[in-house]
Design an enzyme around this catalytic site. Structure first.
Site, mmCIF file in Angstrom:
data_model
loop_
_atom_site.group_PDB
_atom_site.id
_atom_site.type_symbol
_atom_site.label_atom_id
_atom_site.label_comp_id
_atom_site.label_asym_id
_atom_site.label_seq_id
_atom_site.Cartn_x
_atom_site.Cartn_y
_atom_site.Cartn_z
ATOM 1 N N CYS A 273 0.788 -1.288 -0.065
ATOM 2 C CA CYS A 273 -0.086 0.053 0.071
ATOM 3 C C CYS A 273 0.805 1.196 0.025
ATOM 4 C CB CYS A 273 -0.742 0.035 1.236
ATOM 5 S SG CYS A 273 -1.866 -1.311 1.467
ATOM 6 N N ARG B 81 5.766 -0.010 -6.328
ATOM 7 C CA ARG B 81 5.603 -1.013 -5.059
ATOM 8 C C ARG B 81 4.635 -2.135 -5.153
ATOM 9 N NH1 ARG B 81 6.829 1.791 -0.309
ATOM 10 N NH2 ARG B 81 5.169 0.891 0.789
ATOM 11 N N HIS C 273 18.647 -36.900 -3.117
ATOM 12 C CA HIS C 273 18.027 -37.138 -2.016
ATOM 13 C C HIS C 273 16.554 -37.123 -2.203
ATOM 14 C CE1 HIS C 273 21.705 -38.043 0.275
ATOM 15 N NE2 HIS C 273 22.223 -36.911 -0.428
ATOM 16 N N GLU D 238 9.025 -15.065 -9.840
ATOM 17 C CA GLU D 238 8.401 -13.891 -9.726
ATOM 18 C C GLU D 238 7.852 -13.132 -10.866
ATOM 19 O OE1 GLU D 238 11.696 -11.966 -7.531
ATOM 20 O OE2 GLU D 238 10.197 -11.201 -6.226
ATOM 21 N N TRP E 127 -2.737 -2.615 -1.536
ATOM 22 C CA TRP E 127 -2.135 -4.207 -1.881
ATOM 23 C C TRP E 127 -2.942 -5.054 -0.868
ATOM 24 C CZ3 TRP E 127 0.732 -8.187 0.794
ATOM 25 C CH2 TRP E 127 1.240 -8.870 -0.218
ATOM 26 N N ASN F 172 -2.177 2.642 5.759
ATOM 27 C CA ASN F 172 -1.335 1.224 5.428
ATOM 28 C C ASN F 172 -1.099 0.682 6.501
ATOM 29 O OD1 ASN F 172 -1.008 2.439 2.891
ATOM 30 N ND2 ASN F 172 1.203 3.018 3.143
ATOM 31 N N GLY F 173 -0.839 -0.623 6.451
ATOM 32 C CA GLY F 173 -0.505 -1.551 7.766
ATOM 33 C C GLY F 173 -1.935 -2.307 7.932
ATOM 34 N N GLU G 198 18.153 -17.669 -5.511
ATOM 35 C CA GLU G 198 17.864 -16.437 -6.007
ATOM 36 C C GLU G 198 17.562 -16.198 -7.713
ATOM 37 O OE1 GLU G 198 16.926 -13.703 -4.726
ATOM 38 O OE2 GLU G 198 17.399 -12.282 -6.354
ATOM 39 N N LYS H 20 6.600 -4.050 -3.682
ATOM 40 C CA LYS H 20 8.001 -3.812 -3.598
ATOM 41 C C LYS H 20 8.262 -3.702 -1.957
ATOM 42 C CE LYS H 20 11.772 -2.709 -5.035
ATOM 43 N NZ LYS H 20 12.596 -3.998 -5.461
ATOM 44 N N LYS I 114 13.861 -15.181 -8.905
ATOM 45 C CA LYS I 114 13.671 -14.223 -10.182
ATOM 46 C C LYS I 114 12.818 -14.629 -10.902
ATOM 47 C CE LYS I 114 14.536 -11.392 -8.307
ATOM 48 N NZ LYS I 114 15.177 -11.290 -7.305
HETATM 49 C C1 F6R Z 1 12.366 -10.419 -4.333
HETATM 50 C C2 F6R Z 1 12.058 -9.354 -3.655
HETATM 51 C C3 F6R Z 1 11.612 -9.851 -2.171
HETATM 52 C C4 F6R Z 1 12.355 -8.878 -1.163
HETATM 53 C C5 F6R Z 1 11.592 -8.997 0.127
HETATM 54 C C6 F6R Z 1 12.384 -8.507 1.393
HETATM 55 O O1 F6R Z 1 12.688 -9.936 -5.726
HETATM 56 O O2 F6R Z 1 12.233 -8.330 -3.891
HETATM 57 O O3 F6R Z 1 11.634 -11.085 -2.200
HETATM 58 O O4 F6R Z 1 13.783 -9.003 -1.284
HETATM 59 O O5 F6R Z 1 10.307 -9.074 0.202
HETATM 60 O O6 F6R Z 1 12.161 -7.226 1.080
HETATM 61 P P1 F6R Z 1 13.397 -6.089 1.685
HETATM 62 O O7 F6R Z 1 14.725 -6.373 1.134
HETATM 63 O O8 F6R Z 1 13.120 -4.631 1.230
HETATM 64 O O9 F6R Z 1 13.269 -6.223 3.293
#
Ligand code: F6R
Length: 603
Positions: free
Chosen positions: A2, A27, A502, A486, A75, A99-100, A479, A598, A483
């Protein structure tokens, strides 16, 4: 996640607030809304989906002249992403954006329902506006009612509320969710849940603290905490907006992948002097009495933490545990004062990471944040911070933030090794020399990018991906899989290469895609054997390695195998580009993938 904006002034408010919400689009959100008050009348609009739907809905509405406005991108947490659940929520006279998560919203809702209030939405937010109007009946002023309301809320909130009972004012409150007030020389006032919507409008900003609330009107900022007036501290807001342009790239994510070489230079700037790592931002005595490290983070930042786990033990010879923040919070962790608690976060606002940090602080541990956003909640709470200096990251899928996190953690491990004399001088020198050369080795190779673009068409229709690697290439495999998941919405898993036999090897057939990280400098033969085991079972295999690998269906040759971290960063770029190109072929919104946000400010 949000986003919140607010405005008091004479400009066209609808445009201003919609543009400000546009700055928060990256975001992630699923609906949006605004409310504008002028001459005691409030007009409100909401729409599901992207902001252009809200723009369309408000195209015949104008709001010139003095007035106030609030806006929100939602969101969904409580209730589906419908128009009714979108903010602003409203009572009889008042509108609110939030927000929250209000943790005690059920109790409040029950109390209000018993008094005859009916609710339209399924959200936790709507109870706040009705509670405010309920409190109005027994209060001398709108402010008193707002204060009573805020003091009875539990949970995380950044709130803006406007009401026709007190026109020309915006009531606000902040707890465990970011909220910033901005002002300029034209006597305009702004709110934002981050700096981005304020840049270009506000000259100075005040980052509100948890527990603060108050009221803003054209001539006055009244700020309180626990029923006592407190003063607001404003500081200059840097006005660099260059991050907002894609600079010729198709997506912000692509631009950010290409930017990694430059931003890593920023990460290192001023931190290597006379062949020594210098971290002036750290408390001189931070490592005194420290015998172990606990790292806590989420998502990509957690992967950076896992990578750091290997480097810390190898270089600084210090026991290191890495835990996912949402798991750490409820496992009743045993914390001892000889542990340094490190949190890693791009945004500095991730609720789980922030809460983990609070637990560590309350247990009396020394704390260190590795973070990209200065003045974020995590930075303000931690005793020490090393900023990663990636610049604003707009792509929801993290790329340059990850690269700078790993580089910062590597830097820190060398710094600790210096302090602890844990490795010889030669080794330290070679680490620092390699670190210094990392930015140039992060330049994207155009031929490799083009090869990945062409190759991506073969990886669109399988029944899943395994990304495999050993040692520090295991977190990198995790990672790479994250990626791809996502932004392509394809199923992908990261796995330790030695662990496939395993269990997961049962899944292998020609429609299972395996992306294998085969570095020269780390367990080459062991990993090669693991890949051969998969090849023998007919998996389709893409190998990334400096050494030709005959059994691979596809092969990407890396160039620099002089140090394990050179290999790490070169393979990182390849994985990022592979995910990007597959997602582009599938026609997905690379910068704003579905269901993602984000900055994840809810638990
Ligand atoms: C993946 C991504 C998320 C963030 C996670 C933590 O591409 O962006 O997995 O890494 O939500 O976010 P931060 O780093 O802002 O605490």
């Amino acid at each position: 996640m949000c986003g919140i904006v607010g405005y008091i002034g004479g400009k066209e408010k609808k445009e201003l607030v919609l543009n400000a919400l546009g700055e928060l689009e990256y975001r992630g959100y699923d609906s949006a809304g605004i409310a504008v008050m002028k001459e005691g009348r409030i007009d409100a609009f909401k729409a599901t989906g992207k902001l252009k739907n809200l723009q369309e809905k408000t195209k015949n509405f104008t709001s010139e002249g003095d007035g106030i406005a609030i806006g929100h991108t939602r969101w969904a947490t409580h209730g589906k992403p419908t128009e009714i659940n979108a903010h602003p929520h409203f009572g009889q006279h008042s509108y609110i954006v939030h927000n929250g998560i209000i943790e005690n919203y059920r109790e409040i809702k029950e109390m209000l329902t018993s008094k005859g209030v009916t609710f339209l939405s399924q959200t936790d937010t709507e109870v706040v506006v009705y509670l405010f109007e309920h409190n109005l009946q027994t209060s001398k002023s709108a402010f008193e009612a707002f204060e009573k309301t805020v003091l009875s809320l539990r949970g995380a909130y950044a709130i803006l509320l406007i009401t026709t009972i007190a026109p020309n004012s915006i009531f606000f409150a902040k707890n465990a969710a970011p909220l910033i007030i901005g002002k300029n020389d034209e006597k305009e006032l702004f709110f934002g849940s981050s700096d981005a919507p304020l840049i270009g409008h506000a000259k100075e900003v005040c980052y509100l603290e948890d527990g603060q609330y108050g009221v803003l009107s054209k001539n006055e900022i009244l700020l309180f905490a626990d029923k006592k007036k407190v003063s607001s501290i404003f500081r200059d807001l840097p006005q660099d907006k260059s991050y907002a342009q894609k600079e010729g790239f198709r997506f912000f994510m692509e631009k950010e992948i290409y930017e990694q070489s430059r931003v890593l230079g920023e990460t290192l700037m001023g931190r290597i002097k006379n062949n020594e790592i210098v971290l002036e931002e750290l408390d001189e005595y931070l490592f005194d009495g420290i015998n172990s490290i606990k790292i806590c983070a989420c998502g990509t930042s957690y992967h950076a933490g896992l990578a750091a786990g290997y480097i810390f033990e190898r270089l600084a010879k210090i026991r290191t545990d890495v835990v996912i923040a949402s798991e750490f919070r409820y496992k009743e962790p045993l914390l001892t004062p000889d542990t340094l608690f490190i949190v890693i976060s791009q945004s500095g606002e991730t609720a789980d990471t922030l809460e983990a940090l609070k637990i560590a602080k309350n247990a009396g541990l020394k704390t260190l944040a590795i973070c990209n956003v200065d003045n974020s909640s995590i930075v303000r709470l931690a005793d020490n911070t090393i900023l990663t200096r990636a610049g604003i990251e707009k792509g929801v899928a993290s790329t340059k933030a990850f690269a700078t996190q790993v580089a910062t953690l590597w830097l820190l491990s060398i710094f600790m090794a210096q302090k602890r004399n844990s490795v010889g001088k030669e080794r330290l020198k070679s680490e620092i020399d390699t670190l210094l050369r990392i930015p140039s080795s992060l330049n994207v190779d155009n031929a490799t990018h083009e090869k990945l673009r062409r190759l991506s068409k073969r990886y669109l229709h399988g029944h899943g991906f395994f990304f495999i690697g050993r040692d520090i290439f295991y977190p990198l495999a995790l990672e790479g899989a994250l990626k791809l998941k996502e932004i392509s919405y394809l199923h992908a898993e990261g796995y330790p290469a030695g662990e496939m036999k395993h269990g997961p090897i049962a899944l292998v057939d020609s429609k299972l895609f395996t992306v294998a990280l085969l570095p020269k400098t780390m367990l080459y033969d062991k990993t090669k054997n693991n890949i051969e085991e998969l090849s023998a079972r007919d998996a389709t295999i893409l190998v990334i390695s400096p050494e030709q690998f005959e059994l691979a269906d596809d092969f990407i040759k890396t160039k620099n195998s002089s140090h394990v971290m050179n290999e790490f960063f070169e393979m990182m770029i390849i994985l990022q580009l592979l995910a990007l190109e597959i997602a582009v072929r599938l026609g997905n919104d690379v910068d704003m993938p579905r269901n993602l946000a984000k900055s994840v400010t809810v638990e």
